[in-house]
Write an enzyme that holds these catalytic residues in place. Structure first.
Site, PDB file in Angstrom:
ATOM      1  N   GLU A  52      -5.737  27.622 -51.331  1.00 24.20           N
ATOM      2  CA  GLU A  52      -5.754  26.809 -50.119  1.00 24.20           C
ATOM      3  C   GLU A  52      -4.432  26.080 -49.911  1.00 24.20           C
ATOM      4  OE1 GLU A  52      -9.973  26.663 -51.925  1.00 24.20           O
ATOM      5  OE2 GLU A  52      -7.893  26.855 -52.603  1.00 24.20           O
ATOM      6  N   ALA A  83     -13.331  57.572 -87.583  1.00 27.97           N
ATOM      7  CA  ALA A  83     -12.329  58.039 -88.545  1.00 27.97           C
ATOM      8  C   ALA A  83     -12.916  59.204 -89.327  1.00 27.97           C
ATOM      9  CB  ALA A  83     -11.917  56.921 -89.504  1.00 27.97           C
ATOM     10  N   TRP A  94      -4.780  60.688 -84.158  1.00 25.42           N
ATOM     11  CA  TRP A  94      -5.498  59.987 -83.087  1.00 25.42           C
ATOM     12  C   TRP A  94      -6.750  60.770 -82.733  1.00 25.42           C
ATOM     13  CZ3 TRP A  94      -3.892  55.246 -81.995  1.00 25.42           C
ATOM     14  CH2 TRP A  94      -2.584  54.919 -82.231  1.00 25.42           C
ATOM     15  N   ARG A 103      -6.281  46.025 -72.169  1.00 23.55           N
ATOM     16  CA  ARG A 103      -5.832  44.891 -72.987  1.00 23.55           C
ATOM     17  C   ARG A 103      -5.011  43.906 -72.161  1.00 23.55           C
ATOM     18  NH1 ARG A 103      -3.485  47.224 -78.746  1.00 23.55           N
ATOM     19  NH2 ARG A 103      -5.488  47.677 -79.770  1.00 23.55           N
ATOM     20  N   GLU A 135     -12.738  44.924 -80.276  1.00 28.29           N
ATOM     21  CA  GLU A 135     -12.251  46.275 -80.568  1.00 28.29           C
ATOM     22  C   GLU A 135     -12.698  46.809 -81.916  1.00 28.29           C
ATOM     23  OE1 GLU A 135      -8.337  47.464 -79.913  1.00 28.29           O
ATOM     24  OE2 GLU A 135      -8.352  46.982 -77.790  1.00 28.29           O
ATOM     25  N   THR A 147     -18.528  46.967 -88.151  1.00 29.87           N
ATOM     26  CA  THR A 147     -19.317  45.809 -88.570  1.00 29.87           C
ATOM     27  C   THR A 147     -19.302  44.721 -87.506  1.00 29.87           C
ATOM     28  OG1 THR A 147     -18.837  46.254 -90.893  1.00 29.87           O
ATOM     29  CG2 THR A 147     -19.586  44.032 -90.344  1.00 29.87           C
ATOM     30  N   ALA A 197     -22.390  43.306 -85.170  1.00 26.86           N
ATOM     31  CA  ALA A 197     -22.743  41.880 -85.157  1.00 26.86           C
ATOM     32  C   ALA A 197     -22.874  41.358 -83.735  1.00 26.86           C
ATOM     33  CB  ALA A 197     -21.693  41.077 -85.923  1.00 26.86           C
TER      34      ALA A 197
END
Length: 347
Positions: free
Chosen positions: A46, A158, A166, A180, A263, A267, A271
């Site tokens: 404004e 993995a 990759w 990101r 990311e 674990t 959570a």
């Protein structure tokens, strides 16, 4: 209002303040001035529009202010926009979304008390979409949580020997870096820091750091090693010595984080899912089969299919050979995030 929303989108998607646009109209419908909020510490939309009108030589007395978010009614780094509009002689205010922030709301009430006509709710859905995670974060009193997963087709992050570079394609990694650059913080567990030594930076196509670097958050009680890449160039390093997602989000809320990207690893992802604080999942899936290796998500304590966490897909994109699925827990409101789009995507 469509023009005000267009202006609002020019503001940064990250930061503690919302993206807001404003257009000042004369009695004949001509534009007298326009502006948008460029980020924390800069004039609100404004005030930017009033300044633009003054520079144009426009008289705003009796004008209509069309603004995407209810004008603020508090003094922070800048003064109250509601009073600035009253003092400028604006006669009517049309807004898209009422401000959910109890510290800043009340502008419409102040305007009406001063005799200004106020209309609320015009293109409200579009207004909330532009506000993105900020709207939901402020409404809930905690950061909006996006869980990012990058996995093989059989859900592995993995191989059995721990190698992971990759799994996904260059197109997916480029997209992830653009995401990101839109968030306020990136969170990983201390186990991921030890295993992968990530830098958690946002980089452009030329591999250089983008102008905005999110906070780099490590969750857990293990100290980040002295020589870790997290201690190199990038956003501020923040360690939260807790394993409770609610405590983590409370600490980030205290830092005015509106959008956090979780990311990893498996674990930490589990959570946040168990705590039911994940608002959106970005799953990058590569057409790769590994057969063994760590799973993308750790144990959720689910023993039967009836207890499975069910998600509803809202967007599906092609990223080179990969697929990005954007989903939300069932029953959640329609997503308000602005999905990062690249030229390689096909819906």
């Amino acid at each position: 209002m469509a023009r005000a929303l267009e202006l609002a989108r020019r503001g940064p998607a990250h930061g503690p303040n919302p993206r807001v646009g404003c257009v000042l109209l004369g009695a004949d419908g001509a534009t007298l001035g326009e502006g948008w909020h460029r980020g924390a510490g800069t004039p609100h939309a404004e005030l930017a529009a009033l300044t633009d009108a003054r520079e144009r030589g426009s008289d705003v007395r009796g004008a209509t202010a069309v603004v995407t978010l209810e004008p603020c009614d508090h003094t922070g780094r800048t003064g109250p926009c509601s009073r600035a509009l009253v003092e400028a002689g604006v006669a009517r205010v049309v807004l898209a979304v009422e401000d959910p922030n109890p510290l800043a709301s009340g502008g419409a009430r102040t305007l009406r008390a001063a005799g200004v006509e106020v209309q609320a709710g015009l293109l409200a859905d579009e207004g909330r979409e532009v506000l993105g995670p900020w709207f939901e974060a402020v409404s809930r009193g905690r950061p909006f949580v996006t869980l990012k997963v990058a996995a093989s087709l059989d859900g592995r992050v993995a191989a059995a020997d721990g190698s992971s570079r990759w799994i996904t394609s260059e197109e997916s990694r480029r997209h992830a870096h653009a995401l990101r650059a839109q968030v306020d913080a990136i969170a990983v567990g201390s186990g991921t820091v030890r295993a992968d030594d990530p830098s958690l930076t946002a980089r452009g196509d030329d591999a250089t750091l983008t102008a905005h670097q999110p906070l780099r958050v490590v969750v857990g009680r293990t100290e980040v090693p002295a020589g870790a890449r997290l201690r190199g160039p990038g956003g501020e390093l923040v360690q939260i010595a807790s394993h409770d997602p609610h405590e983590v989000l409370a600490a980030l809320h205290g830092r005015e984080v509106r959008h956090v990207l979780v990311e990893g690893g498996p674990t930490l992802a589990a959570a946040f899912l168990r705590a039911r604080v994940v608002d959106e999942v970005h799953a990058y899936v590569a057409p790769v089969l590994l057969g063994s290796g760590p799973s993308a998500i750790g144990d959720l304590g689910i023993g039967t299919i009836d207890a499975a966490v069910r998600l509803e897909p809202h967007e599906v994109y092609r990223l080179g050979p990969d697929v990005l699925v954007v989903a939300r827990p069932r029953g959640a409101a329609a997503p308000q995030t602005s999905i990062v789009r690249t030229t390689s995507e096909e819906s």
